[in-house]
Design a protein around this motif. Structure first.
Motif, mmCIF file in Angstrom:
data_model
loop_
_atom_site.group_PDB
_atom_site.id
_atom_site.type_symbol
_atom_site.label_atom_id
_atom_site.label_comp_id
_atom_site.label_asym_id
_atom_site.label_seq_id
_atom_site.Cartn_x
_atom_site.Cartn_y
_atom_site.Cartn_z
ATOM 1 N N ALA A 75 0.796 -1.210 0.000
ATOM 2 C CA ALA A 75 0.000 0.000 0.000
ATOM 3 C C ALA A 75 0.837 1.274 0.000
ATOM 4 O O ALA A 75 0.385 2.313 -0.437
ATOM 5 C CB ALA A 75 -0.954 0.003 1.191
ATOM 6 N N GLU A 76 2.090 1.210 0.497
ATOM 7 C CA GLU A 76 2.917 2.420 0.493
ATOM 8 C C GLU A 76 3.249 2.862 -0.927
ATOM 9 O O GLU A 76 3.750 3.947 -1.139
ATOM 10 C CB GLU A 76 4.198 2.217 1.307
ATOM 11 C CG GLU A 76 5.191 1.267 0.695
ATOM 12 C CD GLU A 76 4.927 -0.194 1.026
ATOM 13 O OE1 GLU A 76 5.740 -1.026 0.602
ATOM 14 O OE2 GLU A 76 3.931 -0.509 1.683
ATOM 15 N N VAL B 97 0.925 3.111 -3.190
ATOM 16 C CA VAL B 97 -0.310 3.688 -3.711
ATOM 17 C C VAL B 97 -0.215 5.194 -3.530
ATOM 18 O O VAL B 97 -0.018 5.683 -2.423
ATOM 19 C CB VAL B 97 -1.546 3.116 -2.971
ATOM 20 C CG1 VAL B 97 -2.813 3.846 -3.360
ATOM 21 C CG2 VAL B 97 -1.673 1.628 -3.243
ATOM 22 N N TRP C 27 -5.996 7.747 -8.058
ATOM 23 C CA TRP C 27 -5.054 6.883 -7.348
ATOM 24 C C TRP C 27 -4.340 5.949 -8.317
ATOM 25 O O TRP C 27 -4.940 5.427 -9.251
ATOM 26 C CB TRP C 27 -5.793 6.068 -6.291
ATOM 27 C CG TRP C 27 -6.306 6.931 -5.191
ATOM 28 C CD1 TRP C 27 -7.558 7.475 -5.091
ATOM 29 C CD2 TRP C 27 -5.570 7.390 -4.058
ATOM 30 N NE1 TRP C 27 -7.637 8.231 -3.950
ATOM 31 C CE2 TRP C 27 -6.436 8.197 -3.303
ATOM 32 C CE3 TRP C 27 -4.278 7.184 -3.609
ATOM 33 C CZ2 TRP C 27 -6.049 8.805 -2.111
ATOM 34 C CZ3 TRP C 27 -3.879 7.779 -2.429
ATOM 35 C CH2 TRP C 27 -4.761 8.582 -1.695
ATOM 36 N N VAL D 119 -0.969 2.848 -8.563
ATOM 37 C CA VAL D 119 -0.022 1.957 -7.919
ATOM 38 C C VAL D 119 1.296 2.150 -8.659
ATOM 39 O O VAL D 119 1.347 2.014 -9.882
ATOM 40 C CB VAL D 119 -0.464 0.479 -8.028
ATOM 41 C CG1 VAL D 119 0.579 -0.438 -7.404
ATOM 42 C CG2 VAL D 119 -1.830 0.282 -7.393
ATOM 43 N N ARG E 233 -8.648 5.136 -3.086
ATOM 44 C CA ARG E 233 -7.424 4.543 -2.539
ATOM 45 C C ARG E 233 -7.626 3.052 -2.287
ATOM 46 O O ARG E 233 -6.735 2.243 -2.529
ATOM 47 C CB ARG E 233 -7.035 5.264 -1.244
ATOM 48 C CG ARG E 233 -5.790 4.687 -0.607
ATOM 49 C CD ARG E 233 -5.430 5.362 0.709
ATOM 50 N NE ARG E 233 -4.192 4.827 1.201
ATOM 51 C CZ ARG E 233 -3.000 5.363 1.002
ATOM 52 N NH1 ARG E 233 -2.900 6.484 0.344
ATOM 53 N NH2 ARG E 233 -1.917 4.791 1.459
ATOM 54 N N GLU E 234 -8.810 2.697 -1.811
ATOM 55 C CA GLU E 234 -9.097 1.297 -1.515
ATOM 56 C C GLU E 234 -8.994 0.440 -2.778
ATOM 57 O O GLU E 234 -8.435 -0.657 -2.739
ATOM 58 C CB GLU E 234 -10.491 1.154 -0.882
ATOM 59 C CG GLU E 234 -10.595 1.737 0.509
ATOM 60 C CD GLU E 234 -10.720 3.270 0.526
ATOM 61 O OE1 GLU E 234 -11.131 3.866 -0.495
ATOM 62 O OE2 GLU E 234 -10.384 3.875 1.556
ATOM 63 N N GLU F 102 -5.377 -0.003 -3.561
ATOM 64 C CA GLU F 102 -4.737 -0.926 -2.627
ATOM 65 C C GLU F 102 -5.084 -2.374 -2.959
ATOM 66 O O GLU F 102 -4.224 -3.259 -2.859
ATOM 67 C CB GLU F 102 -5.124 -0.587 -1.191
ATOM 68 C CG GLU F 102 -4.458 0.680 -0.707
ATOM 69 C CD GLU F 102 -4.904 1.120 0.682
ATOM 70 O OE1 GLU F 102 -5.831 0.507 1.256
ATOM 71 O OE2 GLU F 102 -4.310 2.087 1.187
ATOM 72 N N ALA G 15 -2.968 -3.196 -5.850
ATOM 73 C CA ALA G 15 -1.581 -3.364 -5.398
ATOM 74 C C ALA G 15 -1.388 -4.745 -4.783
ATOM 75 O O ALA G 15 -0.394 -5.426 -5.054
ATOM 76 C CB ALA G 15 -1.205 -2.272 -4.398
ATOM 77 N N ASN G 16 -2.344 -5.172 -3.977
ATOM 78 C CA ASN G 16 -2.248 -6.490 -3.345
ATOM 79 C C ASN G 16 -2.343 -7.606 -4.374
ATOM 80 O O ASN G 16 -1.602 -8.598 -4.293
ATOM 81 C CB ASN G 16 -3.318 -6.658 -2.275
ATOM 82 C CG ASN G 16 -3.047 -5.802 -1.063
ATOM 83 O OD1 ASN G 16 -1.910 -5.491 -0.758
ATOM 84 N ND2 ASN G 16 -4.098 -5.405 -0.380
#
Length: 107
Positions: A43-44, A46, A53, A55, A69-70, A73, A76-77
């Protein structure tokens, strides 16, 4: 949303297949051997730019945009899971490009 989930699932399946084919390129979870800093992807990475937003990958590729942001994230995951343990730079770049290509709507 289910189309994005399907795309991400396909990328994870492809990454798993790559790991099976090239086991000598696989390393520790969420950390690549060529990253001596010990930093992990997540998440850092993002970031917000131009009101949306993104990644940012270690390869300096921006993946996005996402409205929240969610959502970034989650992407990103999912991308982290797809790249987990893959150390071969060409394979990593190919997976990221495919991730971006599949989430971009056709013209």
């Amino acid at each position: 949303m289910s189309e994005i989930y399907t795309t991400l699932t396909n990328l994870v399946v492809k990454a798993t297949d790559v790991r099976r084919r090239y086991p000598h390129h696989c390393g520790m979870a969420h950390k690549r051997r060529d990253d001596p800093s010990g930093r992990y992807f997540g998440a850092e990475r993002v970031v917000m730019a131009r009101g949306q937003w993104f990644v940012m990958t270690r390869e300096r590729m921006d993946v996005g945009p996402y409205e929240t942001r969610e959502a970034a994230e989650i992407a990103a995951n999912e991308l982290t899971d797809a790249l987990d343990g893959i150390d071969e730079p060409d394979v990593v770049l190919a997976l990221i490009k495919e991730f971006i290509r599949r989430r971009t709507p056709p013209d």
